[in-house]
Design an enzyme around this catalytic site. Structure first.
Site, short mmCIF file in Angstrom:
data_model
loop_
_atom_site.label_atom_id
_atom_site.label_comp_id
_atom_site.label_asym_id
_atom_site.label_seq_id
_atom_site.Cartn_x
_atom_site.Cartn_y
_atom_site.Cartn_z
N SER A 290 -5.56 7.06 8.34
CA SER A 290 -5.84 8.09 7.35
C SER A 290 -4.57 8.64 6.70
CB SER A 290 -6.65 9.21 8.02
OG SER A 290 -7.23 10.06 7.05
N ASP A 301 4.77 1.35 -1.57
CA ASP A 301 4.51 0.97 -2.96
C ASP A 301 5.65 1.35 -3.88
OD1 ASP A 301 2.13 -0.12 -2.21
OD2 ASP A 301 0.85 1.25 -3.36
N LYS A 315 -8.38 3.43 7.88
CA LYS A 315 -9.34 4.46 7.50
C LYS A 315 -8.94 4.98 6.13
CE LYS A 315 -11.35 8.94 8.61
NZ LYS A 315 -11.00 9.51 7.30
#
Length: 447
Positions: A290, A301, A315
């Site tokens: 999460s 990224d 998740k």
């Protein structure tokens, strides 16, 4: 009975609205299903072998409705709702484990640092099959969690089934007040090490304080930071954004999207890089879920950090806590998380830039099979994948009916596991790799 009549009146009101809607036939069928619910409710009240409480019946029906959707949608009665609010504040009572329901038993997502569960040697991926001798089968997640909670200082016996081990493990835990210090730090030579164990209201400020103290101690000699998110089960979204922002100058951190992308919410970095572009390595593993996946995904990224470890839990769904009129609430899955590059975390997790299994330097032990969001029964499919099936399952013998397993053996194992978990860089293979990577990157930058 008042609650029942309110439900019936509500159903009639809904029906009157449906009568004026274009799709009258479909709405009529919905009304028939609501009428079926009222019929079943009345028959249980009138004919069940013993008296049942109306409130308990309604709560069980709501629970069944929500838990049938996915593993994370659930009903919070007033007691559990208050407990959840206390937990996110960073201090609460219990055993210190993040859990979910899988195949009718409790799956440990992650133990929290320095808690009774952590010290007893409970691991991410363990199954809890019995509580005080009572089988978990047949209980909801909420009911099982309530059984694990209790008065501080009291003992609770749990039965553990661990992948790759034939005998069940019996562990006695003592309930305690869990004071979560979600951020810890130390210096490893000229590298700062920051451990974030969960995302509570105190995490963002704690991280800033840790960075400030590391910079003051090392000064210009600081080569970089290792951010350890292993076995971090997640927590508050705004704190994940705050942690990511601490290492980014600008750019999107995460976006959330509701069904059919009707509502896209974007969260961007608001602050400058607090370590001035110094090298950063993020550690993750199968217990990273999460919010910790949001941080790892954002820094990966933006090419701000090298992510090291093993595949994270996966998740990638958003739960919105909606207060209800009864002073309770429901936690409903309302959206998906997406990393800045547009990838969904759901069922996939974060793939490290460098895969490093956790092996002790003196013992290449067998790597356990990874437990993940995708292996949970009823898990939602990744929205980026058209043909992916929901809830892929892996066979595992849970020994639900077994009474075997000697307590003496489990106590010895717990002591050994505790010793292994209180690690330094010398006996933590993944951390040792990350520290050496930081040092190598620093040398490369200086040259």
């Amino acid at each position: 009975m008042k609650q029942f009549f309110k439900t019936t009146i509500c159903a009639i009101g809904i029906f009157s609205i449906y009568m004026s809607a274009p799709s009258f036939a479909a709405k009529t069928e919905t009304y028939n299903q609501l009428n079926l619910f009222a019929d079943v409710f009345e028959r249980i009240r009138a004919n069940y072998v013993k008296d049942v409480d109306d409130e308990e019946l309604i709560e069980a029906a709501i629970n069944g409705m929500l838990t049938s959707l996915d593993p994370h949608s659930t009903y919070l009665n007033p007691k559990r709702y208050e407990g959840m609010r206390v937990q996110t504040s960073g201090e609460f009572g219990g055993l210190g484990i993040e859990v979910t329901m899988d195949r009718g038993v409790i799956l440990v997502v992650s133990p929290m640092d320095d808690t009774p569960a952590f010290r007893a040697g409970i691991k991410a991926g363990d199954y809890i099959t019995r509580i005080d001798g009572e089988q978990i089968n047949g209980l909801t997640l909420n009911e099982a969690v309530e059984k694990m909670r209790g008065k501080v200082g009291t003992d609770i016996d749990v039965t553990i089934v661990r992948k790759g081990e034939s005998d069940v493990i019996e562990i006695t835990l003592t309930r305690a007040i869990i004071e979560v210090q979600s951020v810890r730090h130390r210096i490893e030579d000229e590298v700062g090490y920051i451990r974030v164990s969960s995302f509570t209201e105190k995490t963002g400020p704690g991280l800033r304080e840790a960075i400030t103290e590391i910079k003051e101690e090392l000064g210009d000699n600081m080569q970089g930071i290792v951010l350890d998110l292993r076995n971090n089960p997640g927590g508050l979204l705004d704190q994940a954004v705050a942690v990511s922002s601490a290492f980014l100058d600008r750019g999107e951190i995460v976006s959330t999207r509701t069904r059919n992308d009707r509502n896209i919410q974007r969260y961007n970095s608001q602050r400058g890089d607090s370590i001035d572009g110094k090298s950063l390595v993020v550690l993750i593993n199968g217990g990273s879920a999460s919010a910790s996946e949001i941080v790892a995904g954002a820094l990966q990224d933006h090419e701000r950090a090298v992510v090291v470890g093993t595949q994270s839990f996966g998740k990638g769904s958003v739960q919105t806590v909606m207060p209800l009129s009864t002073n309770g609430a429901m936690s409903l899955t309302t959206a998906y998380y997406f990393t800045p590059s547009g990838n969904s975390i759901q069922n996939e997790g974060i793939t490290p830039d460098v895969v490093v299994e956790q092996l002790r330097l003196d013992d290449t032990e067998e790597v356990r099979t990874r437990r993940s969001e995708a292996s949970l029964r009823g898990s939602l499919a990744n929205p980026n994948a058209d043909d992916e099936e929901e809830g892929d399952e892996e066979e595992i013998d849970l020994n639900l009916g077994s009474e075997e397993g000697e307590e003496a053996d489990s106590e010895e194992e717990s002591e050994e596991e505790e010793e292994q978990r209180l690690t330094t860089a010398q006996d933590d293979y993944q951390l040792n790799f990350a520290l050496n990577l930081i040092r190598g990157m620093s040398i490369a930058r200086s040259n």
